[in-house]
Motif scaffolding. Structure first.
Motif, PDB file in Angstrom:
ATOM      1  N   ARG A 178       0.802  -1.232   0.000  1.00  0.00           N
ATOM      2  CA  ARG A 178       0.000   0.000   0.000  1.00  0.00           C
ATOM      3  C   ARG A 178       0.832   1.278   0.000  1.00  0.00           C
ATOM      4  NH1 ARG A 178      -3.216  -0.666   5.202  1.00  0.00           N
ATOM      5  NH2 ARG A 178      -1.618  -2.213   5.669  1.00  0.00           N
ATOM      6  N   GLY A 179       2.139   1.152   0.085  1.00  0.00           N
ATOM      7  CA  GLY A 179       2.973   2.339   0.126  1.00  0.00           C
ATOM      8  C   GLY A 179       2.974   2.969   1.516  1.00  0.00           C
ATOM      9  N   ALA A 180       3.176   4.279   1.553  1.00  0.00           N
ATOM     10  CA  ALA A 180       3.326   4.980   2.830  1.00  0.00           C
ATOM     11  C   ALA A 180       1.979   5.387   3.414  1.00  0.00           C
ATOM     12  CB  ALA A 180       4.190   6.226   2.641  1.00  0.00           C
ATOM     13  N   MET A 181       1.841   5.210   4.729  1.00  0.00           N
ATOM     14  CA  MET A 181       0.668   5.673   5.464  1.00  0.00           C
ATOM     15  C   MET A 181       1.191   6.495   6.642  1.00  0.00           C
ATOM     16  SD  MET A 181      -1.878   4.153   3.860  1.00  0.00           S
ATOM     17  CE  MET A 181      -3.272   4.083   4.960  1.00  0.00           C
ATOM     18  N   SER A 182       0.549   7.596   6.930  1.00  0.00           N
ATOM     19  CA  SER A 182       1.018   8.431   8.031  1.00  0.00           C
ATOM     20  C   SER A 182      -0.168   8.965   8.829  1.00  0.00           C
ATOM     21  CB  SER A 182       1.874   9.592   7.514  1.00  0.00           C
ATOM     22  OG  SER A 182       1.144  10.396   6.618  1.00  0.00           O
ATOM     23  N   CYS A 183       0.127   9.411  10.042  1.00  0.00           N
ATOM     24  CA  CYS A 183      -0.934   9.964  10.884  1.00  0.00           C
ATOM     25  C   CYS A 183      -0.332  10.953  11.875  1.00  0.00           C
ATOM     26  CB  CYS A 183      -1.671   8.859  11.630  1.00  0.00           C
ATOM     27  SG  CYS A 183      -0.647   7.993  12.841  1.00  0.00           S
ATOM     28  N   ALA A 184      -1.192  11.767  12.444  1.00  0.00           N
ATOM     29  CA  ALA A 184      -0.783  12.737  13.465  1.00  0.00           C
ATOM     30  C   ALA A 184      -1.778  12.681  14.611  1.00  0.00           C
ATOM     31  CB  ALA A 184      -0.746  14.149  12.878  1.00  0.00           C
ATOM     32  N   ARG A 185      -1.270  12.793  15.842  1.00  0.00           N
ATOM     33  CA  ARG A 185      -2.153  12.835  17.005  1.00  0.00           C
ATOM     34  C   ARG A 185      -1.751  14.000  17.903  1.00  0.00           C
ATOM     35  NH1 ARG A 185      -2.023   8.754  22.080  1.00  0.00           N
ATOM     36  NH2 ARG A 185      -0.157   9.995  22.396  1.00  0.00           N
ATOM     37  N   PHE A 186      -2.720  14.849  18.213  1.00  0.00           N
ATOM     38  CA  PHE A 186      -2.537  15.928  19.171  1.00  0.00           C
ATOM     39  C   PHE A 186      -3.278  15.533  20.446  1.00  0.00           C
ATOM     40  CE2 PHE A 186      -2.463  17.633  14.929  1.00  0.00           C
ATOM     41  CZ  PHE A 186      -1.461  18.593  14.932  1.00  0.00           C
ATOM     42  N   LEU A 187      -2.590  15.505  21.575  1.00  0.00           N
ATOM     43  CA  LEU A 187      -3.228  15.161  22.846  1.00  0.00           C
ATOM     44  C   LEU A 187      -3.193  16.375  23.771  1.00  0.00           C
ATOM     45  CD1 LEU A 187      -4.521  12.743  24.377  1.00  0.00           C
ATOM     46  CD2 LEU A 187      -2.262  12.312  25.366  1.00  0.00           C
TER      47      LEU A 187
ATOM     48  N   SER B 135      -8.832  11.261   6.647  1.00  0.00           N
ATOM     49  CA  SER B 135      -9.889  11.458   7.634  1.00  0.00           C
ATOM     50  C   SER B 135      -9.258  11.830   8.966  1.00  0.00           C
ATOM     51  CB  SER B 135     -10.736  10.181   7.795  1.00  0.00           C
ATOM     52  OG  SER B 135      -9.950   9.135   8.352  1.00  0.00           O
ATOM     53  N   GLY B 136     -10.094  12.243   9.893  1.00  0.00           N
ATOM     54  CA  GLY B 136      -9.602  12.569  11.224  1.00  0.00           C
ATOM     55  C   GLY B 136     -10.766  12.726  12.177  1.00  0.00           C
ATOM     56  N   HIS B 137     -10.481  12.704  13.446  1.00  0.00           N
ATOM     57  CA  HIS B 137     -11.536  12.915  14.424  1.00  0.00           C
ATOM     58  C   HIS B 137     -10.940  13.494  15.703  1.00  0.00           C
ATOM     59  CE1 HIS B 137     -10.051   8.753  14.907  1.00  0.00           C
ATOM     60  NE2 HIS B 137     -10.202   8.955  16.207  1.00  0.00           N
ATOM     61  N   GLY B 138     -11.772  14.171  16.479  1.00  0.00           N
ATOM     62  CA  GLY B 138     -11.299  14.793  17.703  1.00  0.00           C
ATOM     63  C   GLY B 138     -12.390  14.822  18.751  1.00  0.00           C
ATOM     64  N   GLY B 139     -11.966  14.819  19.991  1.00  0.00           N
ATOM     65  CA  GLY B 139     -12.887  14.839  21.119  1.00  0.00           C
ATOM     66  C   GLY B 139     -12.219  14.201  22.313  1.00  0.00           C
ATOM     67  N   LEU B 140     -12.994  13.564  23.163  1.00  0.00           N
ATOM     68  CA  LEU B 140     -12.446  12.866  24.321  1.00  0.00           C
ATOM     69  C   LEU B 140     -11.880  11.515  23.902  1.00  0.00           C
ATOM     70  CD1 LEU B 140     -15.365  13.598  26.818  1.00  0.00           C
ATOM     71  CD2 LEU B 140     -13.140  14.730  26.736  1.00  0.00           C
ATOM     72  N   THR B 141     -10.792  11.106  24.567  1.00  0.00           N
ATOM     73  CA  THR B 141     -10.195   9.804  24.278  1.00  0.00           C
ATOM     74  C   THR B 141      -9.708   9.164  25.566  1.00  0.00           C
ATOM     75  OG1 THR B 141      -8.573   8.620  22.903  1.00  0.00           O
ATOM     76  CG2 THR B 141      -7.852  10.684  23.892  1.00  0.00           C
ATOM     77  N   PHE B 142      -9.667   7.858  25.584  1.00  0.00           N
ATOM     78  CA  PHE B 142      -9.088   7.149  26.722  1.00  0.00           C
ATOM     79  C   PHE B 142      -7.562   7.220  26.593  1.00  0.00           C
ATOM     80  CE2 PHE B 142     -13.214   4.847  26.378  1.00  0.00           C
ATOM     81  CZ  PHE B 142     -13.692   5.099  27.658  1.00  0.00           C
ATOM     82  N   ALA B 143      -6.902   7.826  27.577  1.00  0.00           N
ATOM     83  CA  ALA B 143      -5.444   7.924  27.571  1.00  0.00           C
ATOM     84  C   ALA B 143      -4.863   6.822  28.453  1.00  0.00           C
ATOM     85  CB  ALA B 143      -5.004   9.298  28.072  1.00  0.00           C
ATOM     86  N   TYR B 144      -3.666   6.379  28.129  1.00  0.00           N
ATOM     87  CA  TYR B 144      -3.056   5.297  28.893  1.00  0.00           C
ATOM     88  C   TYR B 144      -1.539   5.369  28.773  1.00  0.00           C
ATOM     89  CZ  TYR B 144      -2.922   3.259  24.181  1.00  0.00           C
ATOM     90  OH  TYR B 144      -2.711   3.069  22.843  1.00  0.00           O
ATOM     91  N   ASN B 145      -0.859   4.789  29.744  1.00  0.00           N
ATOM     92  CA  ASN B 145       0.594   4.675  29.722  1.00  0.00           C
ATOM     93  C   ASN B 145       0.954   3.494  28.823  1.00  0.00           C
ATOM     94  OD1 ASN B 145       3.317   4.053  30.269  1.00  0.00           O
ATOM     95  ND2 ASN B 145       3.184   4.905  32.336  1.00  0.00           N
ATOM     96  N   PRO B 146       1.697   3.724  27.727  1.00  0.00           N
ATOM     97  CA  PRO B 146       2.004   2.633  26.794  1.00  0.00           C
ATOM     98  C   PRO B 146       2.711   1.452  27.448  1.00  0.00           C
ATOM     99  CG  PRO B 146       2.578   4.761  25.839  1.00  0.00           C
ATOM    100  CD  PRO B 146       2.247   5.015  27.280  1.00  0.00           C
ATOM    101  N   THR B 147       3.415   1.702  28.556  1.00  0.00           N
ATOM    102  CA  THR B 147       4.109   0.618  29.245  1.00  0.00           C
ATOM    103  C   THR B 147       3.128  -0.434  29.757  1.00  0.00           C
ATOM    104  OG1 THR B 147       5.821   2.182  29.942  1.00  0.00           O
ATOM    105  CG2 THR B 147       5.741   0.070  31.100  1.00  0.00           C
TER     106      THR B 147
END
Length: 264
Positions: free
Chosen positions: A77-86, A111-123
């Motif tokens: 599929r080639g390159a895919m990219s994304c951005a996340r602002f928290l 596409s994109g979406h914004g609002g509330l999200t569940f945040a978590y420690n990746p560890t």
């Protein structure tokens, strides 16, 4: 703090890791020279990771700010990219709306979406997603976010409808949906604005948690907009990071506003 694909851990921006490309950027007076390895990867069309963080934990009373940019190459599929602002929960919602519209005016996007999200420690991702699964069953308007899984989704399209939903090239195969959503916006609390690279839909004046245990807590616009945009939704998505989200639960969550019975 910053993090790049070349670094095993976070580094302070005032004590950057010095590499050959960083030295060249410093000599040339480039802005944020410590990010030059990521710029070089982007110029060369390679995968990249670029993350900025204020260093505060998600449990900090003042909240935590971060920016994450990823680029991944897939053979088929080639390159895919994304951005996340928290941002912290108390962040100015008008600035979030302004930012989404500014992105739609300046950047080509799917596409994109914004609002509330569940945040978590990746560890502790596995433990976190077990808890998120149960909370997502009740709070439908809080996003379940797993960027690595979403980037790996094979089908193009929208992941979900949120408080802010950005509609870019994901609608290229369904141009009629934009007109249908525009007609719906004229008789609802959904505000739709057009921009050079797509449109931005905003439901109400601020994000909500969408508590299914409280009748009327989920605005009807989430359901109606999802049903209008259903043909543009992704048709597959890797399971979220826990056995609780195993097939078909991940897709049932994605389609919760289209088919509520599938997620209850």
């Amino acid at each position: 703090m910053y993090k790049l694909a070349e670094l095993a851990d976070w580094r302070r921006t005032d004590q950057p890791e010095t590499t050959a490309s960083v030295k060249v950027a410093l000599a040339g007076g480039r802005w944020l020279p410590y990010l030059e390895p990521a710029r070089k990867r982007i110029r060369e069309g390679r995968g990249f990771e670029l993350r900025l963080w204020d260093g505060r934990g998600i449990e900090d009373p003042a909240g935590s700010y971060s920016l994450s940019l990823y680029g991944v190459h897939f053979r088929d599929r080639g390159a895919m990219s994304c951005a996340r602002f928290l941002f912290p929960v108390g962040f100015d919602v008008e600035r979030m709306i302004e930012a989404s519209r500014d992105i739609a005016a300046r950047v080509r996007f799917k596409s994109g979406h914004g609002g509330l999200t569940f945040a978590y420690n990746p560890t502790y991702k596995a433990v976190a997603f077990e808890e998120i699964y149960y909370r997502a069953r009740r709070f439908w308007c809080i996003d379940v976010e797993d960027l690595e899984a979403t980037l790996a989704a094979r089908s193009r399209g929208l992941k979900t409808v949120s408080w802010i939903t950005m509609l870019g090239s994901a609608l290229d195969l369904h141009p009629e949906l934009s007109q249908r959503l525009k007609e719906y916006s004229l008789k609802s609390r959904l505000e739709l604005t057009d921009h050079p690279n797509g449109s931005v839909a905003v439901i109400g004046t601020e994000p909500v948690v969408g508590d299914v245990n409280r009748p009327g807590n989920i605005p009807d616009e989430y359901f109606q907009a999802s049903r209008i945009l259903e043909p543009a939704f992704i048709q597959d998505h890797p399971d979220f990071y826990t056995d609780f989200f195993s097939d078909p639960n991940t897709m049932n969550w994605i389609r919760r506003f289209v088919d509520p019975a599938g997620w209850r």
